[in-house]
Each structure stands twice: as C-alpha cells, then as structure tokens.
Design a protein around this motif. Structure first.
Motif, PDB file in Angstrom:
ATOM      1  N   ALA A   1       0.835  -1.209   0.000  1.00 38.87           N
ATOM      2  CA  ALA A   1       0.000   0.000   0.000  1.00 38.87           C
ATOM      3  C   ALA A   1       0.870   1.259   0.000  1.00 38.87           C
ATOM      4  N   ALA A   2       1.968   1.245   0.737  1.00 38.51           N
ATOM      5  CA  ALA A   2       2.869   2.389   0.766  1.00 38.51           C
ATOM      6  C   ALA A   2       3.495   2.616  -0.601  1.00 38.51           C
ATOM      7  N   SER A   3       3.864   1.528  -1.252  1.00 36.49           N
ATOM      8  CA  SER A   3       4.452   1.651  -2.589  1.00 36.49           C
ATOM      9  C   SER A   3       3.442   2.234  -3.570  1.00 36.49           C
ATOM     10  N   ARG A   4       2.170   1.761  -3.504  1.00 39.18           N
ATOM     11  CA  ARG A   4       1.150   2.259  -4.433  1.00 39.18           C
ATOM     12  C   ARG A   4       0.877   3.744  -4.211  1.00 39.18           C
ATOM     13  N   ILE A   5       0.819   4.164  -2.949  1.00 37.00           N
ATOM     14  CA  ILE A   5       0.522   5.558  -2.644  1.00 37.00           C
ATOM     15  C   ILE A   5       1.541   6.486  -3.285  1.00 37.00           C
ATOM     16  N   PHE A   6       2.802   6.104  -3.258  1.00 37.47           N
ATOM     17  CA  PHE A   6       3.856   6.989  -3.753  1.00 37.47           C
ATOM     18  C   PHE A   6       4.306   6.660  -5.172  1.00 37.47           C
ATOM     19  N   GLY A   7       3.787   5.567  -5.750  1.00 35.90           N
ATOM     20  CA  GLY A   7       4.096   5.245  -7.144  1.00 35.90           C
ATOM     21  C   GLY A   7       5.439   4.587  -7.360  1.00 35.90           C
ATOM     22  N   TYR A   8       5.996   3.992  -6.307  1.00 33.45           N
ATOM     23  CA  TYR A   8       7.283   3.306  -6.409  1.00 33.45           C
ATOM     24  C   TYR A   8       7.060   1.796  -6.350  1.00 33.45           C
ATOM     25  N   GLN A   9       8.043   1.062  -6.882  1.00 34.91           N
ATOM     26  CA  GLN A   9       8.150  -0.353  -6.557  1.00 34.91           C
ATOM     27  C   GLN A   9       8.828  -0.467  -5.195  1.00 34.91           C
TER      28      GLN A   9
END
Length: 389
Positions: free
Chosen positions: A27-35
């Motif tokens: 979820a943290a990765s999706r929020i910021f657009g990173y892998q």
C-alpha cells in the motif's frame, strides 16, 4: 505478519534512526508510485516535499538527543507526500518508535486522504457559491425592500388639516404590508392598508401589484364626477369588490386583507370597508375608542360573501389608527399574542400624544412586551389625526 502488511489498505513504513527506509508494504508503494525495491535503503525524505524534506533530519536528531517528540505518538496529523512523478498527495500520518533489542526504528502508518480532501474542497466550493448566491439574494432583497419603501407616502395631503405618521417594519427585507394616503379631489383622501398572506419577495410583489391598482390614474379609485363631493369617489365597498375579482387566490396562491377608507377632511365623514383586516381604531379626542369592523371576508375568495360598507365621523382631534396583524399577533415571552384588547388599552394610555409620539411609544411598548424578539410577521402602523374641520 507478512500477510497483514501485504493486505493492509494503509501504507506502513519502517525507518531506521538515520532516516533510511527499512521496509514498505504494498500500500505504501502504491501511494507513492514506487516499486518496493526502489524504496528500500533510500532516505525517507524522498517522499517529502519542501520545506519538510530539509527540516526532517534536524527533527530526528533533536528527538534522538532530547526524547521530546514533535509528531511521534500524535495520530491523525495531516501532511503532504511527494510521489515519484513529482505530484503531491495529501496524507494522514501517525508515527511511533520501537526498540527491537538493540535496534531502534520508527514506524510510520499513513493513509491517502485524496478523496476526503477532494470532498472537503468540493464542499468549500459549494459553500462559497452558496455564500455568493446568498449575498446576491440579500442584495436583491434589499433592493426590493427599497423599491417597496419608495411606494410608501412621500408627500402628505392636506397638511393643514391632517397629522399623519407611520411605522413600517417588515420581518425580513421585504414584506407583504403596504399602505398609502391618496388625495381625492380638493378635500378628501382615500386611505388603505393592505396585508398579503406570508412575507418575503412573493408577498411583496403581490402587495406592489395591488398598490399599483389602487393608484387613481389606473381607474380603480377615482372620482365619478367633477364636483368635490366625497360621495362621488369610488365607494370603498366597490373598490374591495373589484380587488376581490382581480386577485383570486388561484392567481398568486395568496390572499390578502385590506381596509379602504374615504375621509372628507371638511366634514370629517368617513366611509370604509374592512375586508378581513384587523379593524382600524377610531380614537376620539375624549378617549373613546371605536373599532371600524364593517366589511366582509378576506380578498381572494371570489365574492363568496358580500362586502358591506360602514360610515362614521371624525371630529377635530380624533385619530384613525390602522395596523396589520403583525402587531396584535406579536408574541411575548409566554407565547401569548399582544392582542387587540391590549392594543386598545395601550392606545387609551397614550391619549393626548402627537401622532408621531403615539406610534413610537406604541411600538416601544409592543417590543418591550415581546422582550424585543424579532417579529415573525411584518409590523405596520399608520396614524391619521384630523386636526381641524
């Protein structure tokens, strides 16, 4: 633990005391657009816009040195995050610290509140638009109120014979009350007071329409001959009947009450018709108070009952007091209306006052009775005294 972290809808980071990211859930990765692998080992400040990015290291060092938190342990703090593509994302952030043996880490739990902030912004914009519309409405109401006030008497006829005063207080910017004193020939006046049901713009528009009909040049109120004889004026009963036909309830979804009276200033003779309106008071100079009740039902019912006409005579020093139901229905602290009987008592108590003073004192006593509460209906008083015949 891995299953919980991977399915959590909130973003969860762990950061070491140097400020480097140790872990980030999906979820943290999706929020910021990173892998996830792009974040591991990177300084957490890559997720922060300025000025927070430059200040963050100092905050961490101060906490490690003093133990005094700035945001640690405080839930629900709103911050902005910096996505990989450079866009900002509104977040709700909670940070805590944990000792794992000899290892000290920070845990950040954050939630994307973009939808909530968008809804808040939409609500703010809606409120702004409503405020603008309210300002326009208030401006239009003020303008309508000013137009209505412009229709009130400006020049008073026969100042050498008549003492005239009025008080007009609509419950909002405009109201359904209106009145006038109309010269008829060289020695008579037509007097009317009108109350359209309800109050506000729609009632005021109907009141204005009726007042236009009652202008002598429009033919409803006029002389039927050349001589200055009040008997040649349009009879009050006939005026009321014509209005009843012209303004049926179905036309505007409004009814109205009206008193129309013709006064011969030479003889003091009056002819009147009272269409469902609170009866005017004829206040004799010797203190007697007479109610002018002759007439009929409200205007707008299409003549279902006939209207009758009354006659009387004013002597020098006698006063006519016209008023609307907003006066007698004004409620006191015990939810009891002021009432007609109390009005007559107050008028008796104010005998001998000039007309201006009489209306001012009466209005003050009315408001004092109601603890100066805002009236729920329009309040209108019109006083006319025959000073000599």
């Amino acid at each position: 633990l891995e299953s919980i972290l991977s399915t959590a809808v909130d973003g969860i980071f762990t950061v070491n005391e140097s400020g480097d990211i140790l872990s980030a859930n999906p979820a943290a990765s999706r929020i910021f657009g990173y892998q996830a692998e792009e974040l591991l080992g990177k300084p957490v400040t890559i997720l922060m816009p300025e000025p927070y990015k430059s200040e963050h290291h100092g905050y961490m060092q101060q906490y490690m040195r003093t133990g005094r938190p700035k945001i640690i342990g405080k839930p629900g703090r709103e911050v902005e995050g910096l996505r990989k593509d450079g866009s900002l994302v509104p977040l709700e952030l909670a940070v805590s610290d944990i000792w794992l043996g000899e290892i000290f880490i920070f845990v950040g739990i954050l939630r994307d509140i973009s939808d909530r902030k968008a809804a808040e912004q939409a609500l703010l914009e809606t409120n702004r638009q409503l405020e603008e519309r309210q300002k326009l409405l208030e401006r239009d109401m003020d303008a309508a109120g000013e137009i209505q006030r412009q229709l009130l008497p400006k020049t008073l006829p026969f100042p050498e014979k008549l003492e005239i005063a009025w008080r007009f207080e609509p419950s909002i910017a405009v109201g359904g009350d209106i009145f006038n004193v109309i010269p008829l020939g060289s020695n008579s006046v037509g007097i009317y007071i009108l109350d359209v049901s309800g109050h506000g713009v729609d009632s005021a528009l109907v009141a204005v329409s009726v007042s236009q009909q009652l202008r002598p040049e429009n033919g409803l109120v006029q002389w039927t001959g050349e001589a200055d004889d009040p008997a040649l004026a349009t009879p009050p009963c006939q005026v009321v009947q014509r209005l009843d036909a012209a303004f049926p309830v179905e036309r505007f979804d409004k009814f109205m009450t009206l008193t129309y009276l013709v006064l011969d200033t030479d003889s003091g003779m009056i002819r009147y018709c009272n269409a469902g309106h609170p009866p005017p008071l004829l206040i004799r100079a010797d203190g007697e108070v007479v109610l002018l009740e002759e007439g009929g039902t409200i205007i707008g019912l299409g003549g279902i009952t006939p209207f009758s006409e009354g006659m009387d005579r004013l002597g020098a020093g006698d006063t006519l007091l016209f008023y609307t139901d907003g006066v007698i229905e004004y409620e006191g602290s015990q939810d009891e209306p002021f009432g007609q009987e109390r009005l007559v008592q107050e008028v008796n108590d104010l005998q001998g006052h000039k007309v201006e003073s009489l209306l001012d004192s009466l209005l003050l006593r009315l408001y004092r009775y109601g603890d100066f509460a805002e009236p729920s209906d329009d309040i209108t008083l019109l006083g006319i005294r025959l000073t000599r015949t």
